[in-house]
Design an enzyme around this catalytic site. Structure first.
Site, PDB file in Angstrom:
ATOM      1  N   HIS A   6       0.844  -1.209   0.000  1.00 17.25           N
ATOM      2  CA  HIS A   6       0.000   0.000   0.000  1.00 17.25           C
ATOM      3  C   HIS A   6       0.867   1.241   0.000  1.00 17.25           C
ATOM      4  O   HIS A   6       0.995   1.889   1.036  1.00 17.25           O
ATOM      5  CB  HIS A   6      -0.902  -0.014   1.227  1.00 17.25           C
ATOM      6  CG  HIS A   6      -2.112   0.850   1.119  1.00 17.25           C
ATOM      7  ND1 HIS A   6      -2.155   2.153   1.561  1.00 17.25           N
ATOM      8  CD2 HIS A   6      -3.339   0.590   0.633  1.00 17.25           C
ATOM      9  CE1 HIS A   6      -3.370   2.639   1.373  1.00 17.25           C
ATOM     10  NE2 HIS A   6      -4.105   1.716   0.822  1.00 17.25           N
ATOM     11  N   ILE A  11       1.530   4.869   1.404  1.00 18.59           N
ATOM     12  CA  ILE A  11       0.481   5.605   2.109  1.00 18.59           C
ATOM     13  C   ILE A  11      -0.065   4.685   3.200  1.00 18.59           C
ATOM     14  O   ILE A  11      -0.447   3.541   2.923  1.00 18.59           O
ATOM     15  CB  ILE A  11      -0.678   6.000   1.151  1.00 18.59           C
ATOM     16  CG1 ILE A  11      -0.161   6.873   0.001  1.00 18.59           C
ATOM     17  CG2 ILE A  11      -1.814   6.689   1.919  1.00 18.59           C
ATOM     18  CD1 ILE A  11       0.361   8.222   0.416  1.00 18.59           C
ATOM     19  N   GLY A  56      -6.089   4.004   5.487  1.00 16.70           N
ATOM     20  CA  GLY A  56      -7.105   4.660   6.311  1.00 16.70           C
ATOM     21  C   GLY A  56      -7.731   3.728   7.323  1.00 16.70           C
ATOM     22  O   GLY A  56      -8.018   4.119   8.458  1.00 16.70           O
ATOM     23  N   VAL A  57      -7.939   2.482   6.940  1.00 14.65           N
ATOM     24  CA  VAL A  57      -8.548   1.529   7.860  1.00 14.65           C
ATOM     25  C   VAL A  57      -7.654   1.306   9.084  1.00 14.65           C
ATOM     26  O   VAL A  57      -8.147   1.087  10.191  1.00 14.65           O
ATOM     27  CB  VAL A  57      -8.883   0.198   7.136  1.00 14.65           C
ATOM     28  CG1 VAL A  57      -7.629  -0.548   6.732  1.00 14.65           C
ATOM     29  CG2 VAL A  57      -9.794  -0.665   7.971  1.00 14.65           C
ATOM     30  N   GLU A 106      -8.456   1.964  12.990  1.00 18.30           N
ATOM     31  CA  GLU A 106      -8.171   0.936  13.997  1.00 18.30           C
ATOM     32  C   GLU A 106      -7.327   1.515  15.127  1.00 18.30           C
ATOM     33  O   GLU A 106      -7.554   1.207  16.296  1.00 18.30           O
ATOM     34  CB  GLU A 106      -7.476  -0.267  13.362  1.00 18.30           C
ATOM     35  CG  GLU A 106      -7.033  -1.333  14.345  1.00 18.30           C
ATOM     36  CD  GLU A 106      -8.148  -2.043  15.096  1.00 18.30           C
ATOM     37  OE1 GLU A 106      -7.868  -2.606  16.179  1.00 18.30           O
ATOM     38  OE2 GLU A 106      -9.301  -2.052  14.617  1.00 18.30           O
TER      39      GLU A 106
END
Length: 147
Positions: A48, A54, A57-58, A62
């Site tokens: 990623h 980057i 976002g998940v 979390e």
């Protein structure tokens, strides 16, 4: 205020999914501030994205959830024995927004405030920052349950 060893006494998460390095401030039943140092060696960066890393976002969400979990569990004034038999389950993540990419070398700071706390249920307003710039936000809902 709480280092990684103390966080591991509260949360069941471990590497590579333990996403809070330190808690710097906490007011039980009200708010918590913690952070994660984002390193290029994070497993997520393998895919990623290669050549353009980057932080997902998940994983930001979390991390906010985990900081909120520390707050929720500590706000119930559980003894160490009681704490060992509890876990926090997140029920929903609402109104999530991502504003700026998080990259290797960033210090991702989580600022979480309690919106509602009733017994085992907690609703949190989560925000994540890098260098005082808002990078993500969400409303988190969780419940403390027996293991």
């Amino acid at each position: 205020m709480l280092d990684i060893m103390e966080i591991q006494e509260i949360l069941p998460h471990r590497y590579p999914i333990l996403l809070v390095d330190r808690i710097t401030e906490m007011e039980k039943g009200k708010s918590i501030i913690g952070y994660k140092n984002i390193s290029i060696s994070e497993p997520a960066f393998m895919g990623h994205f290669p050549g353009h890393p980057i932080y997902p976002g998940v994983l930001i969400l979390e991390g906010m959830a985990q900081a909120g979990g520390v707050l929720a569990l500590k706000s119930n004034d559980l003894s160490n024995e009681e704490l060992a038999n509890k876990v926090i389950y997140f029920m929903s993540i609402d109104k999530a927004k991502f504003r700026t990419p998080v990259k290797p070398g960033d210090k991702l700071e989580y600022k979480i405030e309690v919106k509602k706390l009733r017994g085992n249920l907690i609703v949190l307003d989560g925000k994540a920052y890098v260098d005082d710039a808002l990078v993500a936000e969400a409303e988190l809902k969780a419940m403390i349950v027996d293991k």
